[in-house]
Design a protein around this motif. Structure first.
Motif: not given
Ligand code: 9UX
Length: 72
Positions: A12-18, A65-67
Protein backbone atom coordinates in the motif's frame (compact mmCIF):
# COMPACT_ATOMS: atom_id res chain seq x y z
CA UNK A 1 -18.87 -13.15 20.14
CA UNK A 2 -16.39 -10.85 18.52
CA UNK A 3 -12.82 -11.62 17.46
CA UNK A 4 -9.94 -9.43 16.38
CA UNK A 5 -7.34 -10.04 13.69
CA UNK A 6 -4.35 -7.92 12.72
CA UNK A 7 -2.71 -8.30 9.31
CA UNK A 8 0.53 -6.99 7.88
CA UNK A 9 -0.38 -5.60 4.45
CA UNK A 10 2.47 -4.99 2.00
CA UNK A 11 2.33 -2.80 -1.08
CA UNK A 12 0.00 0.00 0.00
CA UNK A 13 1.54 3.28 -1.07
CA UNK A 14 -1.24 5.85 -0.69
CA UNK A 15 -4.36 6.51 1.37
CA UNK A 16 -6.60 5.27 -1.44
CA UNK A 17 -4.90 1.86 -1.23
CA UNK A 18 -5.93 1.66 2.43
CA UNK A 19 -9.42 2.83 1.50
CA UNK A 20 -9.88 0.08 -1.06
CA UNK A 21 -8.72 -2.58 1.42
CA UNK A 22 -11.12 -1.28 4.08
CA UNK A 23 -14.01 -1.19 1.64
CA UNK A 24 -13.41 -4.76 0.40
CA UNK A 25 -13.10 -6.18 3.93
CA UNK A 26 -16.19 -4.32 5.14
CA UNK A 27 -18.19 -5.88 2.28
CA UNK A 28 -17.67 -9.37 3.72
CA UNK A 29 -20.40 -10.80 5.95
CA UNK A 30 -19.65 -10.76 9.67
CA UNK A 31 -17.33 -7.75 9.77
CA UNK A 32 -17.79 -5.38 12.70
CA UNK A 33 -15.02 -2.90 11.85
CA UNK A 34 -11.96 -2.62 9.61
CA UNK A 35 -9.22 -0.03 10.06
CA UNK A 36 -6.29 0.09 7.67
CA UNK A 37 -3.13 2.06 8.45
CA UNK A 38 -1.11 2.73 5.31
CA UNK A 39 1.84 4.21 7.25
CA UNK A 40 2.34 1.09 9.37
CA UNK A 41 1.21 -1.51 6.82
CA UNK A 42 -1.43 -2.81 9.21
CA UNK A 43 -5.06 -3.82 8.93
CA UNK A 44 -7.05 -4.35 12.10
CA UNK A 45 -10.36 -6.16 11.76
CA UNK A 46 -13.11 -6.92 14.27
CA UNK A 47 -15.34 -9.76 13.11
CA UNK A 48 -17.86 -12.42 14.12
CA UNK A 49 -16.20 -15.87 13.77
CA UNK A 50 -19.47 -17.66 13.07
CA UNK A 51 -19.74 -15.70 9.79
CA UNK A 52 -16.16 -15.10 8.59
CA UNK A 53 -12.62 -16.17 9.47
CA UNK A 54 -9.08 -14.80 9.32
CA UNK A 55 -8.19 -16.66 6.13
CA UNK A 56 -11.21 -15.32 4.21
CA UNK A 57 -10.31 -11.80 5.33
CA UNK A 58 -6.66 -12.35 4.36
CA UNK A 59 -7.63 -13.63 0.90
CA UNK A 60 -9.95 -10.67 0.41
CA UNK A 61 -7.07 -8.27 1.07
CA UNK A 62 -4.92 -10.21 -1.41
CA UNK A 63 -7.71 -10.08 -4.02
CA UNK A 64 -7.50 -6.26 -3.83
CA UNK A 65 -3.84 -6.66 -4.83
CA UNK A 66 -1.79 -6.56 -1.63
CA UNK A 67 0.21 -9.22 0.16
CA UNK A 68 -1.36 -9.91 3.55
CA UNK A 69 -0.08 -11.92 6.52
CA UNK A 70 -1.97 -12.65 9.72
CA UNK A 71 0.16 -11.39 12.61
CA UNK A 72 -2.18 -11.43 15.56
MO1 9UX B 1 -2.83 5.20 -4.69
MO2 9UX B 1 -2.91 2.43 -4.25
O1 9UX B 1 -2.81 6.33 -6.28
O2 9UX B 1 -3.51 0.81 -5.11
S1 9UX B 1 -4.59 3.77 -4.74
S2 9UX B 1 -1.19 3.75 -5.00
Amino acid sequence: SEAKAVFCVLGMTCAACAGSVEKAVKRLPGIREAVVDVLNNKAQVLFYPSFVNEETIRETIEDVGFEATLIQ
